[in-house]
Design a protein around this motif. Structure first.
Motif, PDB file in Angstrom:
ATOM      1  N   GLU A 108       0.707  -1.202  -0.101  1.00 57.79           N
ATOM      2  CA  GLU A 108       0.051   0.066  -0.080  1.00 57.79           C
ATOM      3  C   GLU A 108       0.983   1.264   0.031  1.00 57.79           C
ATOM      4  N   HIS A 109       1.401   1.712  -0.977  1.00 55.03           N
ATOM      5  CA  HIS A 109       2.104   2.865  -1.339  1.00 55.03           C
ATOM      6  C   HIS A 109       1.347   4.180  -1.336  1.00 55.03           C
ATOM      7  N   PHE A 110       0.012   3.833  -1.926  1.00 51.33           N
ATOM      8  CA  PHE A 110      -0.831   4.994  -1.665  1.00 51.33           C
ATOM      9  C   PHE A 110      -2.205   4.486  -1.462  1.00 51.33           C
ATOM     10  N   PHE A 111      -3.069   5.380  -1.143  1.00 50.59           N
ATOM     11  CA  PHE A 111      -4.520   4.974  -0.337  1.00 50.59           C
ATOM     12  C   PHE A 111      -5.230   6.199  -0.697  1.00 50.59           C
ATOM     13  N   ASP A 112      -6.739   6.156  -0.012  1.00 49.30           N
ATOM     14  CA  ASP A 112      -7.882   7.069  -0.416  1.00 49.30           C
ATOM     15  C   ASP A 112      -8.262   7.658   0.835  1.00 49.30           C
ATOM     16  N   ILE A 113      -8.272   8.775   1.186  1.00 47.10           N
ATOM     17  CA  ILE A 113      -8.984   9.340   2.161  1.00 47.10           C
ATOM     18  C   ILE A 113     -10.395  10.056   1.702  1.00 47.10           C
ATOM     19  N   GLY A 115     -11.979   9.932  -0.994  1.00 49.63           N
ATOM     20  CA  GLY A 115     -11.733  10.331  -2.455  1.00 49.63           C
ATOM     21  C   GLY A 115     -10.404  11.305  -2.793  1.00 49.63           C
ATOM     22  N   ARG A 116      -9.714  11.553  -1.746  1.00 49.31           N
ATOM     23  CA  ARG A 116      -8.307  12.343  -1.909  1.00 49.31           C
ATOM     24  C   ARG A 116      -7.321  11.246  -2.064  1.00 49.31           C
ATOM     25  N   PHE A 117      -6.487  11.261  -3.095  1.00 47.87           N
ATOM     26  CA  PHE A 117      -5.481  10.410  -3.363  1.00 47.87           C
ATOM     27  C   PHE A 117      -4.246  10.792  -2.251  1.00 47.87           C
ATOM     28  N   CYS A 118      -3.640   9.844  -1.698  1.00 50.64           N
ATOM     29  CA  CYS A 118      -2.524  10.067  -0.920  1.00 50.64           C
ATOM     30  C   CYS A 118      -1.364   9.020  -0.882  1.00 50.64           C
ATOM     31  N   SER A 119      -0.219   9.818  -0.872  1.00 50.14           N
ATOM     32  CA  SER A 119       0.910   8.656  -0.752  1.00 50.14           C
ATOM     33  C   SER A 119       1.373   8.647   0.644  1.00 50.14           C
ATOM     34  N   ILE A 120       1.774   7.382   1.039  1.00 52.09           N
ATOM     35  CA  ILE A 120       2.098   7.213   2.301  1.00 52.09           C
ATOM     36  C   ILE A 120       3.443   7.993   2.564  1.00 52.09           C
ATOM     37  N   PHE A 121       4.304   8.084   1.445  1.00 52.65           N
ATOM     38  CA  PHE A 121       5.675   8.680   1.504  1.00 52.65           C
ATOM     39  C   PHE A 121       5.460  10.134   1.520  1.00 52.65           C
ATOM     40  N   ALA A 122       4.332  10.588   1.325  1.00 54.62           N
ATOM     41  CA  ALA A 122       4.153  12.099   1.507  1.00 54.62           C
ATOM     42  C   ALA A 122       3.383  12.551   2.783  1.00 54.62           C
ATOM     43  N   SER A 123       3.395  11.851   3.728  1.00 53.40           N
ATOM     44  CA  SER A 123       2.709  11.979   4.816  1.00 53.40           C
ATOM     45  C   SER A 123       2.768  13.604   5.520  1.00 53.40           C
ATOM     46  N   GLU A 124       1.891  14.214   6.116  1.00 60.23           N
ATOM     47  CA  GLU A 124       2.274  15.464   6.615  1.00 60.23           C
ATOM     48  C   GLU A 124       2.414  15.378   8.162  1.00 60.23           C
ATOM     49  N   SER A 125       1.784  14.246   8.676  1.00 59.43           N
ATOM     50  CA  SER A 125       1.853  14.061   9.858  1.00 59.43           C
ATOM     51  C   SER A 125       1.355  12.527  10.158  1.00 59.43           C
ATOM     52  N   THR A 126       1.675  12.222  11.477  1.00 64.51           N
ATOM     53  CA  THR A 126       1.241  10.641  11.746  1.00 64.51           C
ATOM     54  C   THR A 126      -0.366  10.485  11.730  1.00 64.51           C
ATOM     55  N   ASN A 127      -1.207  11.847  11.662  1.00 61.97           N
ATOM     56  CA  ASN A 127      -2.383  11.705  11.367  1.00 61.97           C
ATOM     57  C   ASN A 127      -3.010  10.841  10.690  1.00 61.97           C
ATOM     58  N   GLU A 128      -2.103  10.854   9.461  1.00 64.89           N
ATOM     59  CA  GLU A 128      -2.609   9.987   8.100  1.00 64.89           C
ATOM     60  C   GLU A 128      -2.363   8.566   8.247  1.00 64.89           C
ATOM     61  N   TYR A 129      -1.549   8.261   9.197  1.00 66.72           N
ATOM     62  CA  TYR A 129      -1.310   6.764   9.730  1.00 66.72           C
ATOM     63  C   TYR A 129      -2.690   5.970  10.043  1.00 66.72           C
ATOM     64  N   HIS A 150       5.682  -4.986   3.587  1.00 66.40           N
ATOM     65  CA  HIS A 150       6.073  -3.874   4.371  1.00 66.40           C
ATOM     66  C   HIS A 150       5.051  -3.150   4.874  1.00 66.40           C
ATOM     67  N   PRO A 151       4.264  -3.881   5.918  1.00 73.68           N
ATOM     68  CA  PRO A 151       3.303  -3.299   6.753  1.00 73.68           C
ATOM     69  C   PRO A 151       3.279  -2.150   7.586  1.00 73.68           C
ATOM     70  N   ASP A 152       4.725  -1.931   7.800  1.00 76.32           N
ATOM     71  CA  ASP A 152       5.420  -0.923   8.697  1.00 76.32           C
ATOM     72  C   ASP A 152       6.287   0.178   7.934  1.00 76.32           C
ATOM     73  N   ILE A 153       5.926   0.516   6.366  1.00 77.84           N
ATOM     74  CA  ILE A 153       6.569   1.139   5.772  1.00 77.84           C
ATOM     75  C   ILE A 153       6.396   2.895   5.996  1.00 77.84           C
ATOM     76  N   MET A 154       5.324   3.020   6.419  1.00 76.72           N
ATOM     77  CA  MET A 154       4.925   4.431   7.018  1.00 76.72           C
ATOM     78  C   MET A 154       6.039   5.050   7.933  1.00 76.72           C
ATOM     79  N   PHE A 155       6.799   4.107   8.402  1.00 78.76           N
ATOM     80  CA  PHE A 155       7.743   4.453   9.535  1.00 78.76           C
ATOM     81  C   PHE A 155       9.044   4.999   8.641  1.00 78.76           C
TER      82      PHE A 155
END
Ligand SMILES: [Zn+2]
Ligand SMILES: [Zn+2]
Length: 256
Positions: A108-113, A115-129, A150-155
């Motif tokens: 899961e390199h990207f996901f949907d909040i 309807g908004r497309f989000c990349s996990i590599f461009a997280s603005e804060s841990t709120n997106e986790y 890589h279930p923990d790639i957000m770190f």
């Protein structure tokens, strides 16, 4: 028994070598099972870092050629690493039922909040986790994905650990447990090398706090190389990942 289910090829445009190179390396290193899981294309959008949809059939055929070449010696599986977005459910079914893939690995390199497309590599804060973890949870419950890589790639992101991190891990671990999905202890995080984070120096992933929870939950664990060049199929980082996963006391499986 040595195995690796996380193998890319140069088709994704950020890896080296063709299917035959990876199969030969796996055989030379004594693997019993090699799974190809190059980054999956989507029909309608090119999300980057992956093969074109027009190359999919050729990829499957190339893996099939290696499967036949090594049929007496090693088991070769045809898979894809793929992200989950709800709108692609028919596509996942098509890949499994019509294209006859052996497995889909949820990466899961990207996901949907909403309807908004989000990349996990461009997280603005841990709120997106939290929505990220919920997307993984929803994905696993669909039943299309045989393994969560890589279930923990957000770190990889440069934030200190906080309660969002605990919560996100809990959501992911619960979903893997509920759906009996193996999770991957990923050697590529080790390969990336230790880095400085606000709360200390560590590998980007695997993150020990995630794996402590995975262990407590009794999750099944596959160690994956995430090879992006043939020599990485079972390299020093992979050996170290296997050792660390064992030392950690994880319930390691070598097939699924
Ligand atoms: Zn990649
Ligand atoms: Zn990945």
């Amino acid at each position: 028994m040595k195995s690796n289910f996380h193998t890319h090829t140069k088709r994704c445009c950020h890896a080296f070598g063709v299917e035959a190179d990876y199969a030969k390396e796996a055989y030379d290193k004594g693997l019993s099972v090699l799974g190809f899981s190059d980054h999956a294309p989507f029909k309608d959008i090119d999300y980057g870092y992956r093969m074109q949809f027009s190359e999919l059939q050729e990829y499957i055929s190339a893996v099939q050629t290696e499967r036949e070449r090594y049929s007496e010696k090693m088991r070769i599986m045809t898979g894809l690493e793929i992200e989950y977005l709800p709108k692609y459910c028919e596509y996942y079914e098509w890949l499994l039922n019509e294209m006859k893939l052996d497995y889909l690995a949820l990466g899961e390199h990207f996901f949907d909040i909403n309807g908004r497309f989000c990349s996990i590599f461009a997280s603005e804060s841990t709120n997106e986790y939290i929505p990220y973890a919920k997307a993984i949870s929803e994905a696993l419950k669909k039943g299309y994905f045989s393994v969560l890589v890589h279930p923990d790639i957000m770190f990889m992101n440069c934030f200190a650990w906080n309660k969002n991190c605990d919560k996100a891990c809990e959501i992911i671990v619960d979903a893997a447990m509920l759906t009996n999905t193996p999770v991957e202890y990923n050697a590529n995080g080790i390969r990336r090398g230790q880095q400085d984070y606000p709360d200390g120096r560590r590998d980007p992933y695997p993150h020990p706090r995630f794996w402590a929870m995975a262990k407590d939950a009794g999750l099944k664990v596959l160690v994956g190389s995430d090879a992006h060049s043939p020599e990485q199929v079972y390299d020093k980082s992979m050996e170290l990942a296997v050792k660390r996963a064992k030392d950690f006391g994880l319930d390691i499986i070598s097939e699924f």
